[in-house]
Scaffold this motif. Structure first.
Motif, PDB file in Angstrom:
ATOM      1  N   HIS A   1      -5.245  -1.992  12.867  1.00 25.90           N
ATOM      2  CA  HIS A   1      -5.002  -1.921  11.567  1.00 25.90           C
ATOM      3  C   HIS A   1      -6.060  -1.187  10.599  1.00 25.90           C
ATOM      4  O   HIS A   1      -5.669  -0.508   9.785  1.00 25.90           O
ATOM      5  N   VAL A   2      -7.407  -1.091  11.026  1.00 23.39           N
ATOM      6  CA  VAL A   2      -8.251  -0.532  10.458  1.00 23.39           C
ATOM      7  C   VAL A   2      -7.778   0.863  10.399  1.00 23.39           C
ATOM      8  O   VAL A   2      -7.771   1.649   9.149  1.00 23.39           O
ATOM      9  N   ILE A   3      -7.436   1.637  11.403  1.00 29.67           N
ATOM     10  CA  ILE A   3      -7.259   3.360  11.421  1.00 29.67           C
ATOM     11  C   ILE A   3      -6.125   3.473  10.443  1.00 29.67           C
ATOM     12  O   ILE A   3      -6.297   4.316   9.744  1.00 29.67           O
ATOM     13  N   PRO A   4      -4.664   3.172  10.927  1.00 29.93           N
ATOM     14  CA  PRO A   4      -3.532   3.383   9.998  1.00 29.93           C
ATOM     15  C   PRO A   4      -3.543   2.980   8.579  1.00 29.93           C
ATOM     16  O   PRO A   4      -3.554   3.661   7.586  1.00 29.93           O
ATOM     17  N   LEU A   5      -4.429   1.895   8.151  1.00 25.93           N
ATOM     18  CA  LEU A   5      -4.607   1.330   6.785  1.00 25.93           C
ATOM     19  C   LEU A   5      -5.427   2.078   6.225  1.00 25.93           C
ATOM     20  O   LEU A   5      -5.176   2.445   4.966  1.00 25.93           O
ATOM     21  N   SER A   6      -6.458   2.422   6.756  1.00 32.02           N
ATOM     22  CA  SER A   6      -7.611   3.488   6.243  1.00 32.02           C
ATOM     23  C   SER A   6      -6.937   4.401   5.840  1.00 32.02           C
ATOM     24  O   SER A   6      -7.363   5.241   4.565  1.00 32.02           O
ATOM     25  N   ALA A   7      -5.997   5.191   6.856  1.00 34.05           N
ATOM     26  CA  ALA A   7      -5.454   6.473   6.287  1.00 34.05           C
ATOM     27  C   ALA A   7      -4.572   6.471   5.082  1.00 34.05           C
ATOM     28  O   ALA A   7      -4.515   7.272   4.103  1.00 34.05           O
ATOM     29  N   LEU A   8      -4.095   5.260   5.075  1.00 38.51           N
ATOM     30  CA  LEU A   8      -3.145   5.179   3.577  1.00 38.51           C
ATOM     31  C   LEU A   8      -3.986   4.986   2.483  1.00 38.51           C
ATOM     32  O   LEU A   8      -3.803   5.795   1.422  1.00 38.51           O
ATOM     33  N   PHE A   9      -5.090   4.272   2.350  1.00 40.99           N
ATOM     34  CA  PHE A   9      -5.991   4.012   1.573  1.00 40.99           C
ATOM     35  C   PHE A   9      -6.796   5.688   1.334  1.00 40.99           C
ATOM     36  O   PHE A   9      -6.778   5.775   0.082  1.00 40.99           O
ATOM     37  N   GLY A  10      -7.159   6.165   2.250  1.00 39.80           N
ATOM     38  CA  GLY A  10      -7.948   7.464   2.135  1.00 39.80           C
ATOM     39  C   GLY A  10      -6.705   8.327   1.174  1.00 39.80           C
ATOM     40  O   GLY A  10      -7.388   9.229   0.295  1.00 39.80           O
ATOM     41  N   GLY A  11      -5.541   8.480   1.610  1.00 34.61           N
ATOM     42  CA  GLY A  11      -4.596   9.178   0.792  1.00 34.61           C
ATOM     43  C   GLY A  11      -4.457   9.005  -0.419  1.00 34.61           C
ATOM     44  O   GLY A  11      -4.585   9.722  -1.471  1.00 34.61           O
ATOM     45  N   LEU A  12      -4.373   7.595  -0.754  1.00 28.95           N
ATOM     46  CA  LEU A  12      -4.314   6.964  -2.211  1.00 28.95           C
ATOM     47  C   LEU A  12      -5.543   7.370  -2.967  1.00 28.95           C
ATOM     48  O   LEU A  12      -5.443   7.647  -4.225  1.00 28.95           O
ATOM     49  N   PHE A  13      -6.646   7.319  -2.469  1.00 27.89           N
ATOM     50  CA  PHE A  13      -7.961   7.690  -3.327  1.00 27.89           C
ATOM     51  C   PHE A  13      -7.901   8.886  -3.733  1.00 27.89           C
ATOM     52  O   PHE A  13      -8.630   8.969  -4.813  1.00 27.89           O
ATOM     53  N   VAL A  14      -7.830   9.887  -2.768  1.00 28.19           N
ATOM     54  CA  VAL A  14      -8.006  11.088  -2.974  1.00 28.19           C
ATOM     55  C   VAL A  14      -6.996  11.678  -4.105  1.00 28.19           C
ATOM     56  O   VAL A  14      -7.131  12.313  -4.981  1.00 28.19           O
ATOM     57  N   LEU A  15      -5.691  10.944  -3.865  1.00 31.67           N
ATOM     58  CA  LEU A  15      -4.703  11.258  -4.949  1.00 31.67           C
ATOM     59  C   LEU A  15      -4.987  10.799  -6.291  1.00 31.67           C
ATOM     60  O   LEU A  15      -4.718  11.568  -7.280  1.00 31.67           O
ATOM     61  N   LEU A  16      -5.632   9.566  -6.186  1.00 30.89           N
ATOM     62  CA  LEU A  16      -5.856   9.189  -7.508  1.00 30.89           C
ATOM     63  C   LEU A  16      -6.900   9.864  -8.360  1.00 30.89           C
ATOM     64  O   LEU A  16      -7.025  10.218  -9.505  1.00 30.89           O
ATOM     65  N   GLY A  17      -8.205  10.103  -7.367  1.00 33.21           N
ATOM     66  CA  GLY A  17      -9.164  10.894  -8.029  1.00 33.21           C
ATOM     67  C   GLY A  17      -8.672  12.272  -8.625  1.00 33.21           C
ATOM     68  O   GLY A  17      -9.031  12.494  -9.649  1.00 33.21           O
ATOM     69  N   ASP A  18      -7.642  12.979  -7.939  1.00 37.10           N
ATOM     70  CA  ASP A  18      -7.210  14.128  -8.374  1.00 37.10           C
ATOM     71  C   ASP A  18      -6.169  13.910  -9.589  1.00 37.10           C
ATOM     72  O   ASP A  18      -6.459  14.654 -10.521  1.00 37.10           O
ATOM     73  N   PHE A  19      -5.365  13.094  -9.553  1.00 33.50           N
ATOM     74  CA  PHE A  19      -4.533  12.722 -10.875  1.00 33.50           C
ATOM     75  C   PHE A  19      -5.521  12.394 -11.984  1.00 33.50           C
ATOM     76  O   PHE A  19      -5.509  12.919 -12.942  1.00 33.50           O
ATOM     77  N   VAL A  20      -6.335  11.448 -11.818  1.00 26.96           N
ATOM     78  CA  VAL A  20      -7.494  11.013 -12.850  1.00 26.96           C
ATOM     79  C   VAL A  20      -8.164  12.270 -13.453  1.00 26.96           C
ATOM     80  O   VAL A  20      -8.190  12.118 -14.580  1.00 26.96           O
ATOM     81  N   GLY A  21      -8.553  12.908 -12.595  1.00 24.02           N
ATOM     82  CA  GLY A  21      -9.354  14.245 -12.959  1.00 24.02           C
ATOM     83  C   GLY A  21      -8.447  15.237 -13.874  1.00 24.02           C
ATOM     84  O   GLY A  21      -9.139  15.854 -14.854  1.00 24.02           O
TER      85      GLY A  21
ATOM     86  N   THR B   1       0.792  -1.140  -0.082  1.00 26.31           N
ATOM     87  CA  THR B   1      -0.063  -0.082   0.069  1.00 26.31           C
ATOM     88  C   THR B   1       0.995   1.267  -0.127  1.00 26.31           C
ATOM     89  O   THR B   1       0.648   2.352  -0.718  1.00 26.31           O
ATOM     90  N   ILE B   2       2.013   1.196   0.715  1.00 28.50           N
ATOM     91  CA  ILE B   2       2.867   2.461   0.941  1.00 28.50           C
ATOM     92  C   ILE B   2       3.406   2.888  -0.371  1.00 28.50           C
ATOM     93  O   ILE B   2       3.642   3.724  -0.867  1.00 28.50           O
ATOM     94  N   LEU B   3       4.091   1.591  -1.063  1.00 23.96           N
ATOM     95  CA  LEU B   3       4.569   1.761  -2.480  1.00 23.96           C
ATOM     96  C   LEU B   3       3.820   2.325  -3.235  1.00 23.96           C
ATOM     97  O   LEU B   3       4.078   2.901  -4.101  1.00 23.96           O
ATOM     98  N   VAL B   4       2.418   1.618  -3.420  1.00 23.84           N
ATOM     99  CA  VAL B   4       1.473   2.073  -4.482  1.00 23.84           C
ATOM    100  C   VAL B   4       1.152   3.643  -4.334  1.00 23.84           C
ATOM    101  O   VAL B   4       1.386   4.326  -5.200  1.00 23.84           O
ATOM    102  N   LEU B   5       1.231   4.117  -2.890  1.00 24.94           N
ATOM    103  CA  LEU B   5       0.852   5.378  -2.678  1.00 24.94           C
ATOM    104  C   LEU B   5       1.956   6.358  -3.044  1.00 24.94           C
ATOM    105  O   LEU B   5       1.774   7.238  -3.738  1.00 24.94           O
ATOM    106  N   LEU B   6       3.266   5.836  -2.894  1.00 27.53           N
ATOM    107  CA  LEU B   6       4.608   6.727  -3.358  1.00 27.53           C
ATOM    108  C   LEU B   6       4.608   6.818  -4.954  1.00 27.53           C
ATOM    109  O   LEU B   6       4.955   7.837  -5.234  1.00 27.53           O
ATOM    110  N   PHE B   7       4.087   5.747  -5.493  1.00 25.03           N
ATOM    111  CA  PHE B   7       4.205   5.622  -6.677  1.00 25.03           C
ATOM    112  C   PHE B   7       3.129   6.539  -7.640  1.00 25.03           C
ATOM    113  O   PHE B   7       3.640   7.344  -8.551  1.00 25.03           O
TER     114      PHE B   7
END
Length: 342
Positions: A283-303, A20-26
């Motif tokens: 696990h739910v809180i820290p992993l959700s934080a990573l996914f949340g950052g990833l999803f918003v970033l993906l949304g902005d990038f795709v947009g 998850t962290i590697l995907v987020l960094l990429f």
């Protein structure tokens, strides 16, 4: 046998976090590298430029797109963890700030600050938005209270509040004349190039909110056992829920200040986290934080890639369109295996 299962769980957890962290960094790298510009650099030049700082174009990309990328990740983390905490309070995985009126009320607070404050005073607008959010959510709780918190009542009352507040926000925005277009973009969830003061502000507030959420992880796990069991274990259930609500509204206010009303993140990110590593909040809180950052970033990038002129497609629209489909599939599966019960 138990030791082997524990070892496998640890390995799985490490792999999930690392991937998850590697995907987020990429995706952060892609967000800085690719965009609407008359200049372009190769992949190798981009990598070299990041580490050496000798490439003028790479430095320009870092200066312009880098801050936007950082803010997208931080706000996504805020929205995701805000959703997790609300779901802990209501024991309903459908609870989210964008559904029960918190996002619209904190946006109203930020909108009032934008119209009435100026300069460095705007840095503190998340705190004022937080007050707006707490007032509205207190009203939701008051009207939905029936011998304790009832999640279905909260959702219904919250939806009613959310509808009214959306109309109020839209009315105020449309009264601004030529400035209404930019405000409407923010209203549906969009990112702009933040100032240094804004980056520092959102980073500090995000750090405070996430630290508070992490501290509350043991309490969230106790609440997951049910109110009666939690009370029997010596937990002041109402006090814990009040603290969780405060943290959740605060995180939502921080995110809304920077990216407007961006729905869905607080629903999808926790569901993905639970699907991968279970329901333990450590696990739910820290992993959700990573996914949340990833999803918003993906949304902005795709947009930014889909529409480039005169504005990019707002991140709120992208996350709703893409994530909504995934959420429906996950929700259908959860109903199918009986994990969703009201």
């Amino acid at each position: 046998m138990a030791a082997e299962m524990k070892k496998k769980a640890i390995i799985k957890g490490v792999l999930v976090y690392v991937i998850t962290i590697l995907v987020l960094l990429f995706v952060m790298f892609l967000s800085v590298w690719i965009g609407n510009s008359n200049y372009s650099v190769s992949f190798g030049e981009m990598i070299a430029g990041i580490f050496t700082g000798n490439n003028t174009y790479v430095n320009m990309f870092m200066d312009i797109r880098g801050p936007r990328t950082i803010v997208a990740v931080l706000c996504g983390m805020c929205l995701a963890v805000s959703g997790v905490l609300l779901q802990s309070v209501t024991r309903n995985q459908l609870a989210d700030a964008s559904i029960i009126g918190i996002s619209t009320s904190t946006y109203l607070g930020n909108l009032v600050c934008t119209l009435m404050l100026s300069g460095t005073a705007l840095i503190f607008s998340p705190l004022i938005a937080f007050v707006f959010g707490m007032v509205v959510f207190s009203g939701v709780l008051y009207l939905s209270w029936s011998h304790g918190i009832r999640s279905n009542r909260i959702l219904l009352v919250g939806i009613a509040f959310n509808t009214v507040l959306m109309l109020v926000n839209l009315t105020i925005i449309l009264m601004q004349g030529t400035a209404a277009t930019a405000m409407l973009m923010s209203f549906v969830g969009s990112l702009s190039i933040p100032s240094t003061e804004e980056i520092i502000s959102v980073a500090v507030f995000t750090g405070i909110g996430l630290a508070a959420a992490i501290i509350m992880i043991p309490k969230c796990n106790v609440l997951a056992l049910g109110d009666k069991t939690a009370t029997g274990l010596g937990t002041n259930v109402n006090a814990v829920k009040a603290v969780l609500v405060v943290i959740s509204v605060f995180l939502c206010a921080v995110a809304t200040k920077m990216i407007g009303i961006t729905s869905f993140i607080g629903l999808l990110a926790p569901i993905c986290a639970r699907k991968l590593l279970g329901k333990n909040y450590k696990h739910v809180i820290p992993l959700s934080a990573l996914f949340g950052g990833l999803f918003v970033l993906l949304g902005d990038f795709v947009g930014r890639c889909i529409i480039t002129e005169p504005f990019s497609l707002p991140v709120g629209i992208v996350t709703s369109l893409i994530g909504g489909v995934v959420f429906i599939v996950l929700l259908k599966r959860s109903f199918g295996n009986g994990s969703q019960k009201s």
